[in-house]
Design a protein around this motif. Structure first.
Motif, PDB file in Angstrom:
ATOM      1  N   GLU A  92      -1.495  17.277   6.927  1.00  0.00           N
ATOM      2  CA  GLU A  92      -0.633  16.245   6.355  1.00  0.00           C
ATOM      3  C   GLU A  92       0.202  15.558   7.432  1.00  0.00           C
ATOM      4  N   GLU A  93       0.670  16.304   8.400  1.00  0.00           N
ATOM      5  CA  GLU A  93       1.410  15.701   9.509  1.00  0.00           C
ATOM      6  C   GLU A  93       0.482  14.836  10.362  1.00  0.00           C
ATOM      7  N   ARG A  94      -0.758  15.258  10.453  1.00  0.00           N
ATOM      8  CA  ARG A  94      -1.769  14.507  11.212  1.00  0.00           C
ATOM      9  C   ARG A  94      -1.935  13.103  10.631  1.00  0.00           C
ATOM     10  N   LEU A  95      -2.047  13.014   9.305  1.00  0.00           N
ATOM     11  CA  LEU A  95      -2.218  11.713   8.657  1.00  0.00           C
ATOM     12  C   LEU A  95      -0.983  10.846   8.847  1.00  0.00           C
ATOM     13  N   ARG A  96       0.196  11.435   8.702  1.00  0.00           N
ATOM     14  CA  ARG A  96       1.443  10.682   8.924  1.00  0.00           C
ATOM     15  C   ARG A  96       1.491  10.188  10.372  1.00  0.00           C
ATOM     16  N   GLU A 139     -17.496 -11.215   1.427  1.00  0.00           N
ATOM     17  CA  GLU A 139     -18.126 -12.338   2.143  1.00  0.00           C
ATOM     18  C   GLU A 139     -17.169 -12.877   3.199  1.00  0.00           C
ATOM     19  N   GLU A 140     -15.890 -12.971   2.856  1.00  0.00           N
ATOM     20  CA  GLU A 140     -14.809 -13.297   3.807  1.00  0.00           C
ATOM     21  C   GLU A 140     -13.981 -12.016   3.922  1.00  0.00           C
ATOM     22  N   PRO A 141     -14.352 -11.112   4.889  1.00  0.00           N
ATOM     23  CA  PRO A 141     -13.675  -9.819   4.966  1.00  0.00           C
ATOM     24  C   PRO A 141     -12.157  -9.948   5.158  1.00  0.00           C
ATOM     25  N   LEU A 142     -11.447  -9.112   4.418  1.00  0.00           N
ATOM     26  CA  LEU A 142      -9.989  -9.016   4.523  1.00  0.00           C
ATOM     27  C   LEU A 142      -9.618  -7.662   5.093  1.00  0.00           C
ATOM     28  N   PHE A 143      -8.486  -7.621   5.797  1.00  0.00           N
ATOM     29  CA  PHE A 143      -7.970  -6.330   6.217  1.00  0.00           C
ATOM     30  C   PHE A 143      -7.485  -5.581   4.986  1.00  0.00           C
ATOM     31  N   ILE A 144      -7.820  -4.302   4.902  1.00  0.00           N
ATOM     32  CA  ILE A 144      -7.372  -3.475   3.795  1.00  0.00           C
ATOM     33  C   ILE A 144      -6.527  -2.297   4.271  1.00  0.00           C
ATOM     34  N   TYR A 145      -6.402  -2.140   5.589  1.00  0.00           N
ATOM     35  CA  TYR A 145      -5.526  -1.108   6.157  1.00  0.00           C
ATOM     36  C   TYR A 145      -5.172  -1.496   7.585  1.00  0.00           C
ATOM     37  N   ALA A 146      -3.948  -1.206   7.970  1.00  0.00           N
ATOM     38  CA  ALA A 146      -3.497  -1.353   9.361  1.00  0.00           C
ATOM     39  C   ALA A 146      -2.376  -0.339   9.581  1.00  0.00           C
ATOM     40  N   ASN A 147      -2.533   0.520  10.592  1.00  0.00           N
ATOM     41  CA  ASN A 147      -1.446   1.465  10.869  1.00  0.00           C
ATOM     42  C   ASN A 147      -0.305   0.743  11.587  1.00  0.00           C
ATOM     43  N   MET A 193       0.855  -1.177   0.000  1.00  0.00           N
ATOM     44  CA  MET A 193       0.000   0.000   0.000  1.00  0.00           C
ATOM     45  C   MET A 193       0.898   1.236   0.000  1.00  0.00           C
ATOM     46  N   TYR A 194       0.730   2.087  -0.982  1.00  0.00           N
ATOM     47  CA  TYR A 194       1.543   3.285  -1.122  1.00  0.00           C
ATOM     48  C   TYR A 194       1.064   4.372  -0.169  1.00  0.00           C
ATOM     49  N   GLU A 195       1.956   5.351   0.080  1.00  0.00           N
ATOM     50  CA  GLU A 195       1.653   6.422   1.025  1.00  0.00           C
ATOM     51  C   GLU A 195       0.365   7.147   0.658  1.00  0.00           C
ATOM     52  N   ASP A 196       0.183   7.510  -0.625  1.00  0.00           N
ATOM     53  CA  ASP A 196      -1.036   8.209  -1.026  1.00  0.00           C
ATOM     54  C   ASP A 196      -2.282   7.384  -0.740  1.00  0.00           C
ATOM     55  N   GLU A 197      -2.222   6.074  -0.997  1.00  0.00           N
ATOM     56  CA  GLU A 197      -3.359   5.200  -0.717  1.00  0.00           C
ATOM     57  C   GLU A 197      -3.636   5.115   0.777  1.00  0.00           C
ATOM     58  N   ARG A 198      -2.572   5.047   1.582  1.00  0.00           N
ATOM     59  CA  ARG A 198      -2.754   4.997   3.041  1.00  0.00           C
ATOM     60  C   ARG A 198      -3.413   6.284   3.527  1.00  0.00           C
ATOM     61  N   TYR A 199      -2.951   7.416   3.006  1.00  0.00           N
ATOM     62  CA  TYR A 199      -3.519   8.688   3.452  1.00  0.00           C
ATOM     63  C   TYR A 199      -4.956   8.865   2.964  1.00  0.00           C
ATOM     64  N   GLN A 200      -5.263   8.379   1.771  1.00  0.00           N
ATOM     65  CA  GLN A 200      -6.651   8.408   1.306  1.00  0.00           C
ATOM     66  C   GLN A 200      -7.530   7.564   2.224  1.00  0.00           C
ATOM     67  N   MET A 201      -7.024   6.391   2.617  1.00  0.00           N
ATOM     68  CA  MET A 201      -7.766   5.529   3.529  1.00  0.00           C
ATOM     69  C   MET A 201      -7.933   6.224   4.886  1.00  0.00           C
ATOM     70  N   LEU A 202      -6.875   6.851   5.383  1.00  0.00           N
ATOM     71  CA  LEU A 202      -6.964   7.543   6.674  1.00  0.00           C
ATOM     72  C   LEU A 202      -7.984   8.682   6.618  1.00  0.00           C
ATOM     73  N   ARG A 203      -8.049   9.392   5.514  1.00  0.00           N
ATOM     74  CA  ARG A 203      -9.060  10.448   5.375  1.00  0.00           C
ATOM     75  C   ARG A 203     -10.463   9.841   5.443  1.00  0.00           C
ATOM     76  N   LEU A 204     -10.652   8.733   4.770  1.00  0.00           N
ATOM     77  CA  LEU A 204     -11.948   8.056   4.786  1.00  0.00           C
ATOM     78  C   LEU A 204     -12.278   7.526   6.181  1.00  0.00           C
ATOM     79  N   ILE A 205     -11.287   6.956   6.857  1.00  0.00           N
ATOM     80  CA  ILE A 205     -11.474   6.479   8.233  1.00  0.00           C
ATOM     81  C   ILE A 205     -11.927   7.628   9.115  1.00  0.00           C
TER      82      ILE A 205
END
Length: 150
Positions: free
Chosen positions: A33-37, A54-62, A1-13
């Protein structure tokens, strides 16, 4: 997972968390931006997201969730979320997730979880909430977890 994708996920979270609580995730007073990091790399609590498969997978973990469970990010992203709870606790976990599905958020949950090595540990004062896309669709569940030291 790239940094931009992680930060997009964090914004959604955070947007979903704010939807359910009217608050932002707890962080020190720092720029966005520092907040997301900080949330991704330095947070003292774990953040996890599972999808709605149906079988949930983790898609993000800090980083803290990775430390708590002992998985690398790559391992987390290929792990079914059910593996976070021991077999004897699966029914309790399912009931908890059903409550989140119907209520939108569950605050103050406690539960037994299992790390990569098979060691059991307790989660205290956790929160789980439905992850909502920009279009308003529920696309998964996010969790804020703290490992009990006792």
């Amino acid at each position: 997972m790239y940094e931009d994708e992680r930060y997009q996920m964090l914004r959604l979270i955070e947007q979903s968390y704010e939807h359910w609580t009217s608050k932002k995730l707890p962080t020190p007073s720092i720029m966005e931006e520092e907040r997301l990091r900080w949330l991704d790399e330095q947070s003292p609590y774990g953040l996890l997201v599972q999808n709605n498969n149906e079988e949930p997978l983790f898609i993000y973990a800090n980083k803290q969730a990775q430390i708590i469970f002992g998985y690398s990010l790559e391992e987390f992203l290929s792990t079914p979320s059910r593996k976070s709870a021991p077999p004897q606790m699966q029914r309790d976990r399912e009931c908890l997730l059903e409550k989140v599905t119907t209520q939108g958020i569950l605050m103050g949950y406690h539960g037994t979880r299992v790390d990569k090595q098979g060691m059991l540990f307790e989660i205290k004062n956790g929160m789980i909430w439905n992850l909502i896309s920009k279009s308003g669709e529920t696309i998964g569940m996010a969790a804020l977890i703290c490992k009990s030291e006792t």
